[in-house]
Design a protein around this motif. Structure first.
Motif, short mmCIF file in Angstrom:
data_model
loop_
_atom_site.label_atom_id
_atom_site.label_comp_id
_atom_site.label_asym_id
_atom_site.label_seq_id
_atom_site.Cartn_x
_atom_site.Cartn_y
_atom_site.Cartn_z
N UNK A 203 0.86 -1.19 0.00
CA UNK A 203 0.00 0.00 0.00
C UNK A 203 0.89 1.23 0.00
N UNK A 204 0.33 2.37 -0.40
CA UNK A 204 1.10 3.62 -0.53
C UNK A 204 0.58 4.68 0.44
N UNK A 205 1.48 5.51 0.93
CA UNK A 205 1.11 6.67 1.74
C UNK A 205 2.12 7.79 1.49
N UNK A 206 1.72 9.03 1.80
CA UNK A 206 2.56 10.18 1.54
C UNK A 206 3.03 10.79 2.84
N UNK A 207 4.34 10.93 3.00
CA UNK A 207 4.95 11.51 4.18
C UNK A 207 5.92 12.60 3.75
N UNK A 208 5.71 13.83 4.28
CA UNK A 208 6.59 14.95 3.97
C UNK A 208 6.76 15.13 2.46
#
Length: 467
Positions: A203-208
């Motif tokens: 799965x993908x997520x966005x950090x900074x």
């Protein structure tokens, strides 16, 4: 530019003093003009000066600015109080958010620590940023060894790396990929270099402002092994039905041969060589009948005649049959038998056939000579006592891919005409029916080791002696 409200109190005081001095001077001048009335006028003027000049000056230049300053200060205090209250509210919200974040972090750590599956996070460059305890256990790398390294260089087989690099380019820009949101089956590499099957969910997520991928990896070795065992069981069931039909047809001519041998024995001279040869043939016919009868019972899930067997003695009997072939092929034989082995309850002919097939395969694998080591010992498997029998040769070995199919019916690595691929399949079925297991490890050019593990029952004797 300063206003009256902003005037300095000292400046205001000077203005008032100058005004009073000017008024006094003016009054004295007037009094000089009207001296006769000075006594009365002085009182009137003093009172008038106070009323007309002093009091208004004090009000306009001192009291009024002070009043305005106090009003402004009160307003500023109110605004400051409101700001302080808002700041307290914001601080409380921040503290609550931090508490929730801490609680979420603790939950995440607890989940990641207790998870049986590996949880790995990597950035859009493929660098590992998170590595839980299950990942340490599954792959063999500590967190310190893993974090900061590239996934493809640490746990990914070389054949996947090009596709991984191409996928990262798209993922870095869009946060999307062909494997995201799906469960896929792949191979991974442990620290010791061994490949094993895994199930991967990404799965993908966005950090900074950067995309990161979180992978949940399950070691599916046990599942694949169980599926393989189930597949083999189905094959063995089909093999049993086929074997039953074949052996039934074999028994018909064998019975005819047995009848003719008995007739010839009746006419043979007692003690002659012919009688001796016919009895030898009759013994072998009986052996064929026992073997076929045993396999027929196995294929029908019927119980077969069993007795207490001395495994060492049974192996020696098989070696007596093959010793000439062993010597002819320039093979050195080493026997490492545990003389304190307990007896094992089984069908002697079926177990003999398993040993015969394994030794014969070892001989065939050493066409240019070598060594064959046969070992027996008592061991533990899953904390239960077992008989362990190993056959180790220094032959040609078995390639990795065929090794996975070595126990399949009709699969063989031998040349055409030298085998039909049934020996190991029969051995697998026989050992499995006794609740045991048979496995193989091999390296091309160095040889192979077949290991049989047979579970011991509580009633098994401590010392051998029967067959």
């Amino acid at each position: 530019m300063k206003t009256r409200q902003d005037a300095n109190p000292i400046f205001l005081f000077l203005i008032v003093a100058v005004s009073i001095f000017a008024a006094e001077t003016l009054v004295h001048f007037l009094m000089h003009l009207i001296a006769p009335f000075s006594q009365y006028l002085e009182m009137i003027v003093d009172a008038s000066v106070l009323v007309i000049f002093v009091f208004p000056s004090i009000y306009f230049f001192s009291f009024r600015p002070l009043t305005l300053n106090l009003t402004l200060r009160n307003k500023l205090n109110e605004e400051l109080q409101q700001s302080h209250e808002k700041l307290n509210e914001s601080l409380e919200e921040t503290m609550n958010a931090m508490a929730q974040l801490k609680e979420s972090n603790e939950k995440f750590i607890a989940i990641s620590v207790s998870a049986q599956d590996a949880i790995i996070m990597m950035d859009d460059e493929g660098n590992i940023s998170f590595w839980n305890e299950a990942a340490e256990r599954i792959f063999g790398y500590s967190r310190k060894e893993a974090v900061g390294n590239r996934v493809r260089e640490l746990i990914m087989p070389h054949r996947y790396r090009f596709a991984h690099i191409e996928g990262l380019k798209k993922f870095k820009e869009t946060g999307k990929g062909t494997v995201l949101g799906n469960i896929i089956e792949l191979k991974a590499i442990r620290k010791d270099g061994k490949e094993f099957p895994i199930e991967l969910s990404l799965s993908a997520l966005k950090l900074k402002e950067r995309w990161c991928a979180v992978g949940v990896i399950r070691d599916s070795s046990k599942r694949v092994r169980r599926e393989e065992e189930l597949r083999l069981s189905y094959k063995m069931a089909s093999l049993g039905q086929l074997t039953a039909g074949i052996f039934h047809e074999i028994l018909n001519p064998v019975n005819i041969i047995s009848t003719h041998v008995q007739l010839l024995l009746a006419d043979a001279e007692k003690g002659s060589g012919v009688e001796k040869d016919l009895k030898s043939i009759q013994e072998e016919i009986k052996r064929v009948q026992d073997i076929t009868d045993g396999f027929l019972r196995f294929s029908r899930k019927e119980s077969v005649a069993t007795k207490e067997i001395d495994v060492n003695q049974l192996l020696n009997r098989v070696l007596d049959i093959l010793v000439a072939e062993i010597k002819y092929n320039n093979i050195q034989l080493f026997k490492k038998f545990d003389n304190e082995l307990p007896l094992f309850k089984a069908n002697a002919e079926l177990l003999r056939q398993v040993f015969f097939n394994l030794i014969k395969n070892a001989i065939d694998a050493m066409a240019n000579g070598g060594s064959l080591t046969i070992s027996t010992l008592k061991c533990l498997k899953d904390e239960k006592p077992c008989l362990c029998i190993q056959f180790t040769d220094t032959g040609c070995g078995i390639p990795k891919e065929p090794l996975d199919k070595i126990f399949d019916p009709f699969f063989t690595t031998k040349e055409e005409g030298k085998g039909v691929g049934m020996g190991l399949a029969i051995a697998y079925t026989t050992i499995q029916n006794y609740g045991g297991s048979i496995s193989v490890s091999s390296e091309v050019g160095k040889g192979s080791t077949f290991t049989i593990e047979l579970p011991l029952q509580p009633t098994d004797q401590n010392k051998g002696g029967k067959l």
